[in-house]
Design a protein around this motif. Structure first.
Motif, PDB file in Angstrom:
ATOM      1  N   GLY A   1      39.986  36.380  39.299  1.00 30.02           N
ATOM      2  CA  GLY A   1      38.583  36.768  39.372  1.00 30.02           C
ATOM      3  C   GLY A   1      38.063  36.783  40.791  1.00 30.02           C
ATOM      4  O   GLY A   1      37.019  37.360  41.068  1.00 30.02           O
ATOM      5  N   VAL A   2      38.770  36.153  41.705  1.00 24.54           N
ATOM      6  CA  VAL A   2      38.396  36.160  43.121  1.00 24.54           C
ATOM      7  C   VAL A   2      39.055  37.371  43.766  1.00 24.54           C
ATOM      8  O   VAL A   2      40.272  37.534  43.687  1.00 24.54           O
ATOM      9  N   THR A   3      38.244  38.245  44.375  1.00 22.84           N
ATOM     10  CA  THR A   3      38.800  39.430  45.015  1.00 22.84           C
ATOM     11  C   THR A   3      39.046  39.219  46.501  1.00 22.84           C
ATOM     12  O   THR A   3      39.981  39.791  47.052  1.00 22.84           O
ATOM     13  N   THR A   4      38.236  38.403  47.168  1.00 17.26           N
ATOM     14  CA  THR A   4      38.469  38.036  48.566  1.00 17.26           C
ATOM     15  C   THR A   4      37.946  36.625  48.815  1.00 17.26           C
ATOM     16  O   THR A   4      36.989  36.187  48.169  1.00 17.26           O
ATOM     17  N   ALA A   5      38.575  35.952  49.759  1.00 18.98           N
ATOM     18  CA  ALA A   5      38.118  34.627  50.202  1.00 18.98           C
ATOM     19  C   ALA A   5      38.454  34.535  51.680  1.00 18.98           C
ATOM     20  O   ALA A   5      39.620  34.566  52.059  1.00 18.98           O
ATOM     21  N   GLU A   6      37.416  34.448  52.504  1.00 19.65           N
ATOM     22  CA  GLU A   6      37.624  34.473  53.949  1.00 19.65           C
ATOM     23  C   GLU A   6      36.866  33.347  54.640  1.00 19.65           C
ATOM     24  O   GLU A   6      35.748  33.025  54.253  1.00 19.65           O
ATOM     25  N   ASP A   7      37.483  32.763  55.683  1.00 24.25           N
ATOM     26  CA  ASP A   7      36.775  31.769  56.493  1.00 24.25           C
ATOM     27  C   ASP A   7      35.850  32.532  57.441  1.00 24.25           C
ATOM     28  O   ASP A   7      36.217  33.581  57.940  1.00 24.25           O
ATOM     29  N   VAL A   8      34.687  31.976  57.660  1.00 26.01           N
ATOM     30  CA  VAL A   8      33.692  32.590  58.532  1.00 26.01           C
ATOM     31  C   VAL A   8      33.064  31.514  59.413  1.00 26.01           C
ATOM     32  O   VAL A   8      33.263  30.326  59.189  1.00 26.01           O
ATOM     33  N   THR A   9      32.295  31.946  60.410  1.00 28.37           N
ATOM     34  CA  THR A   9      31.544  30.993  61.229  1.00 28.37           C
ATOM     35  C   THR A   9      30.079  31.069  60.826  1.00 28.37           C
ATOM     36  O   THR A   9      29.656  32.029  60.186  1.00 28.37           O
ATOM     37  N   GLY A  10      29.322  30.060  61.181  1.00 29.04           N
ATOM     38  CA  GLY A  10      27.905  30.024  60.835  1.00 29.04           C
ATOM     39  C   GLY A  10      27.623  28.859  59.914  1.00 29.04           C
ATOM     40  O   GLY A  10      28.396  27.910  59.841  1.00 29.04           O
TER      41      GLY A  10
END
Length: 77
Positions: A27-36
């Motif tokens: 069910g997860v299409t993308t998972a990305e680390d981000v800053t902020g």
């Protein structure tokens, strides 16, 4: 089909591990680390809102290293 973005805060130094673990969830299409203010952003999909809620509460929030989530369902105006 219902889509949502899930904004995730993690314990210090855990963003990459959390994103990798969440990426394996059906069910997860993308998972990305981000800053902020958030450490990981996930895009997820489910057949309906109830199943999306189950995905977030039962699967995503159970991943070790997560301290807070914010789910933002996509709307079509």
């Amino acid at each position: 089909m219902v889509h949502a973005y899930i904004l995730i805060q993690t314990e210090v130094g855990q963003a990459a591990a959390v994103a990798a673990e969440i990426a394996k969830i059906a069910g997860v299409t993308t998972a990305e680390d981000v800053t902020g203010p958030y450490d990981v952003i996930v895009r997820a999909e489910a057949e309906n809102v109830d199943l999306l809620g189950q995905l977030v509460v039962a699967r995503v929030q159970g991943v070790q290293g997560i301290t807070r989530t914010l789910t933002c369902p996509v709307v079509h105006l």
